[in-house]
Design a protein around this motif. Structure first.
Motif, PDB file in Angstrom:
ATOM      1  N   LEU A 294      16.599 -31.525 -27.069  1.00  0.00           N
ATOM      2  CA  LEU A 294      17.161 -31.289 -25.775  1.00  0.00           C
ATOM      3  C   LEU A 294      18.643 -31.500 -25.579  1.00  0.00           C
ATOM      4  CD1 LEU A 294      14.549 -33.117 -23.331  1.00  0.00           C
ATOM      5  CD2 LEU A 294      14.989 -30.738 -23.719  1.00  0.00           C
ATOM      6  N   VAL A 295      19.298 -32.653 -26.710  1.00  0.00           N
ATOM      7  CA  VAL A 295      20.612 -32.647 -26.476  1.00  0.00           C
ATOM      8  C   VAL A 295      21.524 -31.676 -27.652  1.00  0.00           C
ATOM      9  CG1 VAL A 295      22.525 -34.500 -27.127  1.00  0.00           C
ATOM     10  CG2 VAL A 295      20.742 -34.931 -25.800  1.00  0.00           C
ATOM     11  N   LEU A 296      20.678 -31.520 -28.736  1.00  0.00           N
ATOM     12  CA  LEU A 296      21.602 -30.526 -29.878  1.00  0.00           C
ATOM     13  C   LEU A 296      21.740 -29.501 -29.707  1.00  0.00           C
ATOM     14  CD1 LEU A 296      22.688 -31.186 -32.772  1.00  0.00           C
ATOM     15  CD2 LEU A 296      20.264 -30.698 -33.491  1.00  0.00           C
ATOM     16  N   LEU A 297      20.871 -28.612 -29.064  1.00  0.00           N
ATOM     17  CA  LEU A 297      20.953 -27.316 -28.895  1.00  0.00           C
ATOM     18  C   LEU A 297      22.214 -27.090 -28.000  1.00  0.00           C
ATOM     19  CD1 LEU A 297      17.480 -25.735 -28.550  1.00  0.00           C
ATOM     20  CD2 LEU A 297      19.034 -25.482 -30.444  1.00  0.00           C
ATOM     21  N   PRO A 298      22.351 -27.804 -26.599  1.00  0.00           N
ATOM     22  CA  PRO A 298      23.621 -27.262 -25.849  1.00  0.00           C
ATOM     23  C   PRO A 298      24.874 -28.002 -26.626  1.00  0.00           C
ATOM     24  CG  PRO A 298      21.874 -28.509 -24.511  1.00  0.00           C
ATOM     25  CD  PRO A 298      21.322 -28.391 -25.846  1.00  0.00           C
ATOM     26  N   LEU A 299      24.912 -28.911 -27.421  1.00  0.00           N
ATOM     27  CA  LEU A 299      26.091 -29.313 -28.152  1.00  0.00           C
ATOM     28  C   LEU A 299      26.494 -28.368 -29.199  1.00  0.00           C
ATOM     29  CD1 LEU A 299      25.214 -33.235 -28.925  1.00  0.00           C
ATOM     30  CD2 LEU A 299      27.005 -32.415 -27.323  1.00  0.00           C
ATOM     31  N   GLN A 300      25.485 -27.816 -29.857  1.00  0.00           N
ATOM     32  CA  GLN A 300      25.968 -26.702 -30.732  1.00  0.00           C
ATOM     33  C   GLN A 300      26.256 -25.324 -30.221  1.00  0.00           C
ATOM     34  OE1 GLN A 300      22.629 -26.547 -33.697  1.00  0.00           O
ATOM     35  NE2 GLN A 300      23.344 -28.215 -34.849  1.00  0.00           N
TER      36      GLN A 300
END
Length: 375
Positions: A294-300
């Motif tokens: 949930l967090v990694l995809l938006p960050l990338q």
């Protein structure tokens, strides 16, 4: 806040030994900063390559034959001569990506000063080829028509010409861009996973209870995990940049590598703190993996590494200013691509330091609360 540097050092060494005994994590680190970087940078063709093309020639003139002969490898496969029905069937079955229909009397209408139309059909489900291939085909047809008309009509030269110069990547090589983006994404991913997994591993193995009876504080435990896991990711990043990006792929680095690594360390400070914060909410590794997704995809995807921030909605741009990866991408591109010095990237350094301090404070509070509830 009182703390012992010796405790922080030895706890960090303990984390490093624990990582060395985890072969899955070691394989993940090695793969993420070697094979993964190379595959992401070179796996996608830089230009249109071997696109299938059908030609419906209803004119059968020297002009249409000249245009047909202009489509050749490596950009296109040899064109197939098809009927209207055959071309439609081929596109329906996914055999052809493009089909060109030359109408009857195309050459005659062109020489008589009329403006005939050529129909181009594109299979838009093949996004990368459809996007670039249409421009390639239009350019090829325009060039061939122009050279054909020069034999029969006078050509007027325009008084203005455009001289384009591409800066920082003069040959527009996609691997130069993709390799650095892949390194940035790997730094973000591993910093979150390693610190979070280190905390959950303590809980699953029962060693967190051993730490609670020792004269150490939650601050020391958290800082030890941050410096040890951050050091591993920083070393892997330096190896990948020097040996995979620069040596193996021959990607030039315009700026200072030590300055980039200093910015990477600040980004790791923020991301590792975020990883510990997420791990305090997860009881098992599967739960932690779901939180990471949930967090990694938006960050990338929303940090500006894959898509320019200017093309995103304004509210997304504003929200992502709170993410450390947004400033890390700007910092990395400024240093590695444009050769920026500290005077050019100090706002990103300052932003990373502030965001990292905020994440660290919030994570420490949550971590202390969890530790207190277990005591």
């Amino acid at each position: 806040m009182s703390f012992s540097p010796a405790n922080i050092f030895y706890l960090g060494v303990k984390e490093l030994w624990g990582l060395l005994r985890d072969p899955i994590m070691l394989v993940l680190i090695a793969y993420s900063f070697s094979i993964s970087i190379y595959v992401q940078a070179t796996g996608t063709p830089e230009t249109l390559e071997k696109a299938s093309l059908a030609i419906i020639d209803e004119d059968l003139s020297p002009l249409t034959r000249q245009i047909s002969m202009a489509f050749y490898p490596p950009y296109f496969l040899p064109p197939y001569a098809e009927s209207m029905k055959g071309a439609d069937t081929g596109m329906d079955r996914g055999i052809y990506t493009f089909s060109i229909d030359f109408p009857p009397n195309l050459q005659r209408d062109l020489l008589n000063g009329r403006n005939p139309s050529i129909q181009l059909n594109v299979d838009a489900t093949r996004m990368s080829q459809a996007f670039t291939g249409g421009g390639y085909i239009q350019t090829i047809i325009n060039n061939e028509v122009s050279s054909f008309l020069k034999r029969y009509t006078s050509q007027t030269t325009l008084p203005i010409s455009l001289a384009m110069r591409a800066r920082f990547n003069p040959n527009l090589i996609q691997a130069w861009f993709s390799s650095v983006v892949a390194v940035i994404n790997s730094v973000t991913m591993l910093s979150l996973i390693l610190t979070g997994a280190a905390l959950i591993r303590e809980r699953e193995h029962g060693t967190i209870e051993h730490l609670l009876v020792m004269p150490i504080t939650p601050f020391e435990i958290m800082v030890a995990k941050i410096w040890s896991m951050g050091l591993v990711v920083l070393a892997a990043c330096m190896f990948s940049l020097l040996f995979i990006v620069q040596l193996a792929m021959q990607v030039p680095v315009a700026g200072s590598v030590p300055l980039f690594l200093a910015g990477t360390a600040l980004n790791l400070f923020a991301c590792t703190s975020l990883g510990i914060f997420l791990a305090t909410f997860a009881k098992t590794m599967p739960q932690f993996a779901l939180l990471i997704m949930l967090v990694l995809l938006p960050l990338q995807m929303l940090s500006g590494g894959m898509t320019p921030r200017e093309s995103m909605p304004a509210f997304v741009q504003d929200i992502m200013l709170a993410a450390p990866t947004t400033h890390f991408v700007m910092l990395a591109q400024g240093i590695l691509y444009r050769g920026a010095g500290l005077e050019g990237v100090w706002p990103q350094f300052l932003a990373l330091a502030i965001i990292g301090s905020i994440f660290f404070t919030i994570a420490l509070q949550q971590f202390s609360k969890r530790i207190g509830s277990m005591a």
